[in-house]
Design a protein around this motif. Sequence first.
Motif, PDB file in Angstrom:
ATOM      1  N   ILE A 183       0.876  -1.173   0.000  1.00 53.04           N
ATOM      2  CA  ILE A 183       0.000   0.000   0.000  1.00 53.04           C
ATOM      3  C   ILE A 183       0.907   1.215   0.000  1.00 53.04           C
ATOM      4  O   ILE A 183       1.613   1.483   0.970  1.00 53.04           O
ATOM      5  N   ASP A 184       0.877   1.989  -1.079  1.00 49.77           N
ATOM      6  CA  ASP A 184       1.934   2.985  -1.283  1.00 49.77           C
ATOM      7  C   ASP A 184       1.388   4.257  -1.931  1.00 49.77           C
ATOM      8  O   ASP A 184       0.584   4.213  -2.864  1.00 49.77           O
ATOM      9  N   HIS A 185       1.801   5.411  -1.412  1.00 47.70           N
ATOM     10  CA  HIS A 185       1.532   6.720  -2.011  1.00 47.70           C
ATOM     11  C   HIS A 185       0.036   6.997  -2.189  1.00 47.70           C
ATOM     12  O   HIS A 185      -0.390   7.569  -3.194  1.00 47.70           O
ATOM     13  N   ASN A 186      -0.744   6.608  -1.201  1.00 46.96           N
ATOM     14  CA  ASN A 186      -2.169   6.907  -1.229  1.00 46.96           C
ATOM     15  C   ASN A 186      -2.505   8.043  -0.268  1.00 46.96           C
ATOM     16  O   ASN A 186      -1.751   8.348   0.658  1.00 46.96           O
ATOM     17  N   ASP A 187      -3.661   8.650  -0.483  1.00 48.46           N
ATOM     18  CA  ASP A 187      -4.231   9.642   0.425  1.00 48.46           C
ATOM     19  C   ASP A 187      -5.537   9.056   0.948  1.00 48.46           C
ATOM     20  O   ASP A 187      -6.511   8.916   0.200  1.00 48.46           O
ATOM     21  N   LEU A 188      -5.551   8.692   2.226  1.00 45.67           N
ATOM     22  CA  LEU A 188      -6.699   8.017   2.822  1.00 45.67           C
ATOM     23  C   LEU A 188      -7.283   8.922   3.896  1.00 45.67           C
ATOM     24  O   LEU A 188      -6.564   9.349   4.818  1.00 45.67           O
ATOM     25  N   ARG A 189      -8.594   9.191   3.819  1.00 53.58           N
ATOM     26  CA  ARG A 189      -9.170  10.134   4.781  1.00 53.58           C
ATOM     27  C   ARG A 189     -10.684   9.999   4.870  1.00 53.58           C
ATOM     28  O   ARG A 189     -11.345   9.578   3.950  1.00 53.58           O
ATOM     29  N   ARG A 190     -11.190  10.346   6.033  1.00 52.75           N
ATOM     30  CA  ARG A 190     -12.625  10.473   6.321  1.00 52.75           C
ATOM     31  C   ARG A 190     -13.416   9.226   5.897  1.00 52.75           C
ATOM     32  O   ARG A 190     -14.397   9.306   5.166  1.00 52.75           O
TER      33      ARG A 190
END
Length: 679
Positions: A183-190
């Motif tokens: 799992i790489d270079h992701n933006d995970l939110r809310r």
Amino acid sequence: MSDTRSKPRHRRRRTVLLAGAPLAVAAAAALAYGGGFLGAAGADTASAATAAAWADDTADGFASVDAQGQDGTYGGRGGETVTVKTLADLEKYATASKPYVIVVAGAITMDPVGKEIKVASDKTIVGAGTAGHIVGGGFFLGTGVHNVIIRNLTIRDSYQGTWNDKDHDFDAIQMDGAHHVWIDHNDLRRMADGLIDVRKDSTDITVSWNKLSNDNKAFGIGWTENVVTDITIHHNWIRETEQRNPSTDNAAHAHLYNNYLQDDPGTDITSSYGNYSRGRTKMVLENSYFQGVNNPVIKDDTATLVQRGSVFSGTSGRNESGGSAFTPSDFYAYTLDKAADVPGLLKSGVGPRSSIGVGTHQVKAAASTLTVAADGSAQYKTVQAAVDAVPANNTARVDIKVAPGTYRGTVTVPANKPHVTIVGTGSSRKSTVLVEGHAAGSKKPDGSTYGTSGSATVTVLAADTQLRNLSVSNDYDESKDTSIAAQAVALRTSADKVFLDSVITSGDQDTLLLDGAGKRVYMKNSYVVGNVDFVFGGATAVIDQSVITLKKRWDGTSAGYVLAPSTAAGQKGLLVNRTTIGGDVSAGSFHLGRNWHAGGDASLDPQATVRDSTLGAAIKAKPWTDMGGFSWKDDRFAEYRNTGDGAGSASADRPQLSDAQAAQQEVADWLGDWTPTAS
């Protein structure tokens, strides 16, 4: 104006451990004035030669080890590459039995909210640049699923209004019994529950270079009586999450290094704890940075936790370690960055990259192209004619390719023509020159004067404009008439997301006008030449990895000012980073800058920071000075880690940022959610 990237490492490497390696920093002083593009350490540069390199990337950390019949983690490499823009297509290929590289080229909304696509083995799911969004749901990797890469995506917004809501247990990525996952270079939110769950004996996992933010739970590991899970967690920015940052239960080997955990005061979410080793976990924690986190490191009596080299800034509560764990380098090679460098490194390096998911492995619509040549061999003879031909309110990028030559006349990119790139096609920045010679006091044909902003050779009023590989000059000769206002702007910007890449801007007084409160401008690999207030204005602007050249005034004297910010209160001003400042002028004859309260506006709060740069002997020992009756000491002027004959130590006349302050004044802090990329 009046005169008053250490690049992310993704390859599997079987080399010796190199602890505490310094970050690469480009040496701007070595640049050749007339050369091509400057090399930039850590730069997010997409080119024909490198754009598709992401397709061959393989995991590092525990996801790289040979185990359970799987030789590392490489996803769908070797399978067909498909581009998807709909939920139906994404689910079709993600659940298929064959290997696929699945490029997500837009925002895909899950239906129903909370849907988690059941990903099959041998898949790469990658966002196309920064365009790939999964909205309102995520991915599930079940028992036996292996060799999966989830990369370069924004996964967001399944939150239903109540944190820790068990009626809406929606995660971004959940693994139950999977192995070899990267799992790489992701933006995970809310998300409604957690961002990442690694459960039920999932193992050989690497989580790297992600931004996890604005959620109740960052990610949890374990939920099993078995002590099986091997996991590497490195270079992740975990910000404004309450718990599970991560919580690691019964992990055989948990290696956490170079992560940045941040909890800002006064926000809706307050951290309960940071890294948690629980059950029979063996954890090694190295060179991470904890800022404002409550209980930054905690452990159960049954767990072991070895920590070394981390920085704790403004933290409180439990900070624990104990027992013996394991030696990560017995399993794989890795390189540690210095903990003090982690905030800046991660702010500029985590999350989706515009260079990943694009290139020859993706069918990408070509931009419209217009051509310019002064000899009439192209579509247009002037740059302005080509700009005029761009459709109003265009939604796609238009490239204006300008042949080598000198083009006299002004150019304006109006506000209703965004996404325009003006690029010189010559071998260097000096090959294509846009030039005019108006000064503020020069007369227009109607008898009025141009004024400072009106004197600009090139004016950019449209968002997402790029200028690349060319020179912009104002060649007004001050010696011809010393009675008029001599401000003569080469380039004026007054728009958001203006990218100046490998350009030369040259003039005397007021060369580069960066207008507009909060309007972001990023200049790299470039030159600015002038003598008085020649980088000025109210924009939020960065000059990075460039050269600022000081020149004598028209009468041969050496005296001048480099920066003149007129920043609005609450906005960021001028940031000069990793840049060389000097020229063929007298020693001690130039100020770094002065505070411009445009129009005598006392509400302004000018800001200029010069950091990690090389200052020549021309810079005064007291580099900042007053302007227009306002004291610079009442505004925001500072340096950090500058070198060279013109650098100096901290004093009342030479404010220096602390390391903690410098961590809040990185390039990424100026640019926010914008990643400038040549296109």
